[in-house]
Structure formats: structure tokens, C-alpha cells
Design a protein around this motif. Structure first.
Motif, PDB file in Angstrom:
ATOM      1  N   HIS A  53      -4.735   0.871  -3.199  1.00 54.01           N
ATOM      2  CA  HIS A  53      -3.515   0.079  -3.013  1.00 54.01           C
ATOM      3  C   HIS A  53      -2.254   0.936  -2.974  1.00 54.01           C
ATOM      4  O   HIS A  53      -1.158   0.397  -2.823  1.00 54.01           O
ATOM      5  N   ALA A  54      -2.378   2.259  -3.116  1.00 54.21           N
ATOM      6  CA  ALA A  54      -1.200   3.122  -3.204  1.00 54.21           C
ATOM      7  C   ALA A  54      -0.347   3.078  -1.948  1.00 54.21           C
ATOM      8  O   ALA A  54       0.887   3.013  -2.022  1.00 54.21           O
ATOM      9  N   ALA A  55      -0.980   3.099  -0.780  1.00 52.59           N
ATOM     10  CA  ALA A  55      -0.213   3.096   0.467  1.00 52.59           C
ATOM     11  C   ALA A  55       0.555   1.789   0.643  1.00 52.59           C
ATOM     12  O   ALA A  55       1.712   1.794   1.083  1.00 52.59           O
ATOM     13  N   GLU A  56      -0.074   0.677   0.296  1.00 54.34           N
ATOM     14  CA  GLU A  56       0.604  -0.617   0.415  1.00 54.34           C
ATOM     15  C   GLU A  56       1.795  -0.707  -0.533  1.00 54.34           C
ATOM     16  O   GLU A  56       2.874  -1.189  -0.153  1.00 54.34           O
ATOM     17  N   LEU A  57       1.619  -0.251  -1.767  1.00 49.97           N
ATOM     18  CA  LEU A  57       2.718  -0.281  -2.725  1.00 49.97           C
ATOM     19  C   LEU A  57       3.866   0.603  -2.264  1.00 49.97           C
ATOM     20  O   LEU A  57       5.040   0.265  -2.437  1.00 49.97           O
ATOM     21  N   ASP A  58       3.532   1.740  -1.670  1.00 50.98           N
ATOM     22  CA  ASP A  58       4.560   2.631  -1.151  1.00 50.98           C
ATOM     23  C   ASP A  58       5.314   1.979   0.006  1.00 50.98           C
ATOM     24  O   ASP A  58       6.546   2.043   0.081  1.00 50.98           O
ATOM     25  N   GLU A  59       4.578   1.351   0.895  1.00 50.47           N
ATOM     26  CA  GLU A  59       5.191   0.738   2.071  1.00 50.47           C
ATOM     27  C   GLU A  59       6.137  -0.392   1.679  1.00 50.47           C
ATOM     28  O   GLU A  59       7.228  -0.533   2.247  1.00 50.47           O
ATOM     29  N   THR A  60       5.742  -1.193   0.709  1.00 49.30           N
ATOM     30  CA  THR A  60       6.532  -2.366   0.319  1.00 49.30           C
ATOM     31  C   THR A  60       7.463  -2.092  -0.851  1.00 49.30           C
ATOM     32  O   THR A  60       8.275  -2.950  -1.198  1.00 49.30           O
ATOM     33  N   ALA A  61       7.346  -0.918  -1.471  1.00 47.39           N
ATOM     34  CA  ALA A  61       8.149  -0.560  -2.649  1.00 47.39           C
ATOM     35  C   ALA A  61       8.014  -1.614  -3.740  1.00 47.39           C
ATOM     36  O   ALA A  61       8.991  -2.018  -4.362  1.00 47.39           O
ATOM     37  N   GLN A  62       6.785  -2.028  -3.977  1.00 50.35           N
ATOM     38  CA  GLN A  62       6.507  -2.990  -5.044  1.00 50.35           C
ATOM     39  C   GLN A  62       6.113  -2.265  -6.321  1.00 50.35           C
ATOM     40  O   GLN A  62       5.379  -1.277  -6.287  1.00 50.35           O
TER      41      GLN A  62
END
Length: 377
Positions: A32-41
Motif C-alpha cells: 500500500h506504500a505507493a497508494e499512500l504516497d500518491e494520495t498523501a494519506q
């Protein structure tokens, strides 16, 4: 014959189950690291799972409900988490730094209170860095004025990782011209300014917060001196080491999987790629050993832990940046795409050298000590 190491490189065997537990959690964190980075969540679920697995209190003394684990195991766990999701590792490190600081620097009643709150899953954050203070986060410039029940602070703190979910803030201010530290529960006088839109470590959401006549309670003032190590200076080198490990792994996967059309050989077969990768691998090994020595010194409660932590952070920061830059060079155009982990590791790698103490401050402190008149004594 190999020379015996003066300090152990691995955590005690009894603590290896904690390493295995962190490795298991990190598998999902990485997905999930890439998704969190993309959305800044904020990686709230990751932080919750670390807490539920017992990691929040594991390095507290048993007298405060902890396991009293070694700092060597802390370094290993933090590296594993940082390799999978460095934003999660950063927030978790700052959370522990604030919480453990409040436990170790508070008188017994407050120390027990904060330890119990940590065990209950409450969140902590450091509110120490001032907009005009640079790297001098332990030497505040903002003055708190005395009022009934404590002191009042008007000002701002920046780079407060995880502040949006924090139940307690470790706040500093000048009191009678002396730096003082307090445990503060955020209220309506504490405002969040959502200005964080960083290049790397985007999921840390390290926002700016302001204080408008915020009460710093005398009852929550930290009045003890403590010889107990704080997780942050020990952990910062391992944070960059985890990023460097991830960057080299992404480099390896790309080099082994990318075939050169003219030769039919993978990039990994090219001598310059092998030479460059070998150089970064050896430097990463050196950084890891220096960070491990710092953790070992912390386990010994040695006064050398602070100068060692500056050296370890400086080397780890530079290794992470260089390894990530090599990944971009070998990755070429495809490594520059947003879909590639190579570019994300490159962006994340820059952050470590900017965190206090910055690489330049570390160089300054190490250089001054090295060149002082009594350095050879």
C-alpha cells in the motif's frame, strides 16, 4: 582470520520473534506504500497494526509496562518498516520519540500516565521545530509567558508528523530563558495549517500547527533529567537505511529484468552496473554497521551514543540518496515514470538529510569535534 566484532550485530535471540512479526507486517505495508504516497494519506491502519502487535511499548522499561527490548532490535524493526513504507516508519518513530520522551522526562505520576496512554493506543507527536529555528529543535526561541496553572504559548511549530491524529504533543518553549518541555493535549487553541505537499514521504503529512494562547500546564511540565536513550536519534539512521535497501532492491529487479535489445543480455550483465551497484552495497553495509554500533551504545547507556548517532545519520542519509540516484540512472526513462518504485525511493531518500539534525549540521558538529584542540587527547 576475521576480527571479532566489539559489539553484536544482531539483536538477542530472544527478540528475534519481534523481527519476524515486523517482517510479516511489512509485507502488507509495502503493498500500500505507493497508494499512500500518491494520495498523501496518513497510514493510520499501519500505525494501528504496529500498536496492536505490541511495538509501541516494546522498548519501554518493564517498570512502565514495556518489554525493555534492545535498541539493536529497534533498529532492525525500524529498517524493516522503512523499507516497506518509509512514511509509516517516520510517523511511528516520531510518535515513539514524543511518547518515550514524556515518559522518561516526567515525574513518576505523569510518567506512568503517559505510559498507560501509549499502551492504550493514544497517539503522540513532536511539536518542537519552529519556523525560524532551523535545526535547533531542542533550543526554542519562542517564549511562554507565565499564567495561573502554567504558561501560555503563542507561536507555531512545523513538520509535526502525524499531528492530525495526535492525542498528545510534546511541546517546547523558553521559560525563564531556559528550554522547557510539556505534554499538551491539543484543544481549540491549537490550529492545523494544512500546507504539507512534499516531494517525498508524502504520507507523513507533517503539517504546520499554530498555538494561540495555548496553555502549557505546569502539571505536565517535564522536570526530570534522564539517561534513557530517545528513539529518534537512534532511529533516524535506520530510517534512511530502510530507504536505501528498498532503492537497491528496486535497482536489482530492474537491472535483472531489463534486457538490452542489441546484446540480448540483462542490464545486470553490464560491468559498469555491477561496479556501481557493488559500491553502493558496500557503503550501505558500512552505514548499517555504524547504525548498529550506535544502537549497541544506546543499549550500554554510553555517553558516546550522541556523537555516534550524528555520524550514523550522516552516512545513512548520503548512502540513501546515492543508492536512489543510482537507481534512477540505471532505471533510465522507465525508472522516471510515476508507476515505477524507483522514482518514489529517490524522492523519499532526500528527506532523511533534511530532518534535524540535517546532514550539514551533522557535518558541522562532527568537524568541530574532530578539529578541536583537545580532540587527540
Amino acid at each position: 582470520m576475521p576480527i571479532a566484532s566489539p559489539f553484536p550485530l544482531d539483536p538477542p535471540a530472544s527478540e528475534m520473534p519481534w523481527i519476524a512479526r515486523a517482517t510479516e507486517l511489512a509485507v502488507d505495508f509495502a503493498q500500500h506504500a505507493a497508494e499512500l504516497d500518491e494520495t498523501a494519506q496518513l497510514p493510520v491502519d499501519n500505525l494501528r497494526r504496529l500498536h496492536e502487535a505490541g511495538f509501541d511499548t516494546a522498548w519501554l522499561p518493564q517498570s512502565y509496562g514495556g518489554q525493555g527490548l534492545s535498541w539493536l532490535s529497534f533498529g532492525r524493526v525500524l529498517t524493516i518498516v522503512a523499507r516497506a513504507c518509509p512514511s509509516t516508519a517516520t510517523i511511528w518513530l516520531m510518535h515513539l520519540g514524543a511518547a518515550y520522551g514524556l515518559v522518561h522526562l516526567s515525574e513518576e505520576e505523569n510518567a506512568g500516565f503517559f505510559a498507560r496512554e501509549l499502551a492504550a493506543g493514544k497517539r503522540f507527536a513532536n511539536a518542537l521545530s519552529e519556523p525560524t529555528g532551523g535545526n535547533l529543535f531542542l533550543v526554542p526561541l519562542q517564549v511562554a509567558r507565565p499564567v495561573e496553572g502554567g504558561f501560555v504559548l503563542d507561536g507555531a511549530k512545523r513538520f509535526v508528523s502525524g499531528c492530525e491524529i495526535a492525542d498528545y504533543l510534546l511541546v517546547n518553549a523558553l521559560v525563564d530563558d531556559v528550554p522547557a518541555f510539556f505534554g499538551v493535549s491539543p484543544d481549540d487553541t491549537v490550529k492545523l495549517l494544512p500546507v504539507w505537499d512534499s516531494v517525498g514521504l508524502r504520507a507523513t503529512r507533517s503539517q504546520l500547527i499554530t498555538f494561540d494562547s495555548t496553555l502549557l500546564p505546569q502539571a505536565r511540565r517535564c522536570t526530570k533529567r534522564s539517561e534513557e536513550p530517545n528513539p529518534i536519534p537512534i532511529g533516524l539512521p535506520f530510517l534512511s537505511i530502510g530507504v536505501a535497501e528498498a532503492a537497491l532492491e528496486a535497482l536489482r529487479e530492474h537491472a535483472c529484468g531489463r534486457v538490452i535489445p542489441t546484446t540480448g543480455q540483462p542490464l545486470a550483465a553490464m560491468q559498469w552496473v555491477q561496479f556501481a551497484a557493488a559500491g553502493e552495497h558496500v557503503r550501505l553495509r558500512a552505514a548499517t554497521l555504524l547504525a548498529a554500533q550506535t544502537a549497541w551504545l544506546a543499549d550500554q547507556r554510553s555517553p558516546l551514543v550522541n556523537p555516534s548517532s550524528l555520524e550514523a545519520k550522516l552516512l545513512a542519509n548520503e548512502v540513501a540518496k546515492d543508492a536512489a540516484a543510482l537507481g534512477v540512472k540505471i532505471g533510465g526513462g522507465s525508472g522516471y515514470l510515476k508507476t515505477s518504485p524507483i522514482q518514489r525511493h529517490f524522492r523519499d531518500a532526500q528527506a532523511g538529510a533534511l530532518m534535524a539534525y540535517s546532514a550539514e549540521v551533522c557535518q558541522s558538529e562532527i568537524g568541530k569535534a574532530l578539529l578541536s584542540a583537545d580532540a587527540g587527547a
